[in-house]
Design a protein around this motif. Structure first.
Motif, PDB file in Angstrom:
ATOM      1  N   ARG A   1       0.832  -1.205   0.000  1.00  0.00           N
ATOM      2  CA  ARG A   1       0.000   0.000   0.000  1.00  0.00           C
ATOM      3  C   ARG A   1       0.867   1.256   0.000  1.00  0.00           C
ATOM      4  N   ASP A   2       1.922   1.244   0.826  1.00  0.00           N
ATOM      5  CA  ASP A   2       2.801   2.412   0.896  1.00  0.00           C
ATOM      6  C   ASP A   2       3.559   2.629  -0.405  1.00  0.00           C
ATOM      7  N   GLY A   3       3.752   1.567  -1.187  1.00  0.00           N
ATOM      8  CA  GLY A   3       4.462   1.678  -2.458  1.00  0.00           C
ATOM      9  C   GLY A   3       3.591   2.188  -3.595  1.00  0.00           C
ATOM     10  N   LEU A   4       2.290   2.253  -3.397  1.00  0.00           N
ATOM     11  CA  LEU A   4       1.390   2.728  -4.458  1.00  0.00           C
ATOM     12  C   LEU A   4       1.451   4.251  -4.569  1.00  0.00           C
ATOM     13  N   ASN A   5       1.292   4.714  -5.794  1.00  0.00           N
ATOM     14  CA  ASN A   5       1.235   6.158  -6.037  1.00  0.00           C
ATOM     15  C   ASN A   5      -0.203   6.608  -5.771  1.00  0.00           C
TER      16      ASN A   5
ATOM     17  N   MET B   1      -1.501   9.459  -6.067  1.00  0.00           N
ATOM     18  CA  MET B   1      -1.988  10.468  -7.018  1.00  0.00           C
ATOM     19  C   MET B   1      -2.451   9.843  -8.331  1.00  0.00           C
ATOM     20  N   ASP B   2      -2.095   8.593  -8.561  1.00  0.00           N
ATOM     21  CA  ASP B   2      -2.460   7.904  -9.800  1.00  0.00           C
ATOM     22  C   ASP B   2      -3.874   7.347  -9.676  1.00  0.00           C
ATOM     23  N   PRO B   3      -4.815   7.817 -10.527  1.00  0.00           N
ATOM     24  CA  PRO B   3      -6.195   7.327 -10.430  1.00  0.00           C
ATOM     25  C   PRO B   3      -6.338   5.825 -10.707  1.00  0.00           C
ATOM     26  N   SER B   4      -5.429   5.256 -11.462  1.00  0.00           N
ATOM     27  CA  SER B   4      -5.528   3.829 -11.781  1.00  0.00           C
ATOM     28  C   SER B   4      -5.205   2.956 -10.561  1.00  0.00           C
ATOM     29  N   SER B   5      -4.499   3.483  -9.582  1.00  0.00           N
ATOM     30  CA  SER B   5      -4.166   2.679  -8.397  1.00  0.00           C
ATOM     31  C   SER B   5      -5.175   2.884  -7.258  1.00  0.00           C
ATOM     32  N   ALA B   6      -6.206   3.701  -7.491  1.00  0.00           N
ATOM     33  CA  ALA B   6      -7.211   3.964  -6.447  1.00  0.00           C
ATOM     34  C   ALA B   6      -7.961   2.684  -6.064  1.00  0.00           C
ATOM     35  N   GLN B   7      -8.310   1.872  -7.073  1.00  0.00           N
ATOM     36  CA  GLN B   7      -9.016   0.629  -6.784  1.00  0.00           C
ATOM     37  C   GLN B   7      -8.118  -0.335  -6.020  1.00  0.00           C
ATOM     38  N   ASP B   8      -6.829  -0.414  -6.406  1.00  0.00           N
ATOM     39  CA  ASP B   8      -5.887  -1.268  -5.677  1.00  0.00           C
ATOM     40  C   ASP B   8      -5.743  -0.804  -4.233  1.00  0.00           C
TER      41      ASP B   8
END
Length: 163
Positions: A23-27, A29-36
């Motif tokens: 989770r901490d490694g996700l960006n 600000m990137d809308p594509s990673s919001a679901q992840d």
């Protein structure tokens, strides 16, 4: 010495740490990673809930002290071996063979299970042992009115299960 629950908690701790790192490694600000991010947060919450349950032995968030009403007062009679064998006494009195079907045993265990310990005690002493309410009250250290109330409640429960 570690038991299986401690080992399971350690495995959950490792898995939760891995999810937190992911989770901490996700960006963010990137809308594509919001679901992840939503999915991982949900998994972390579920793991924390499970870990809390395993470590305390009770449902998290339940602060009353018992998860089931009167759980400590209830007793379930899984084994009918708890009922004394009175076959010899019946034979001494010349009575016929005592036999209960499995269904009758289940009904009896449900009836006893529905009663509190005091209700069961008073009911058995009064109905089974033919003791007077006064004698029961004296024996268990309560008033005669209390014994009468216990027996009355027990009889209601019997009628409820039998009807």
């Amino acid at each position: 010495m570690e038991n299986w629950a401690d080992q399971l908690l350690q495995e959950y701790e490792v898995g939760k740490k891995a999810l937190t790192d992911m989770r901490d490694g996700l960006n963010r600000m990137d809308p594509s990673s919001a679901q992840d991010l939503t999915q991982i947060n949900s998994m972390i919450d579920s793991m924390a809930y499970s870990m809390d349950w395993m470590s305390t032995g009770r449902q998290p968030g339940n602060y009353r002290g018992a998860d089931i009403k009167s759980v400590y007062q209830r007793q379930y009679f899984e084994s009918m071996d708890l009922i004394p064998d009175i076959q010899e006494q019946l034979q001494d009195m010349g009575a016929k063979q005592l036999y209960m079907t499995q269904e009758e045993k289940m009904i009896l265990s449900q009836i006893f299970g529905a009663m509190s310990m005091r209700e069961r005690q008073c009911y058995i002493l009064h109905v089974g042992q033919k003791m007077s309410m006064s004698k029961i009250a004296e024996e268990i250290g309560v008033s005669k009115a209390t014994v009468q109330k216990y027996i009355s409640r027990a009889k209601e429960k019997v009628l409820e299960k039998v009807s």
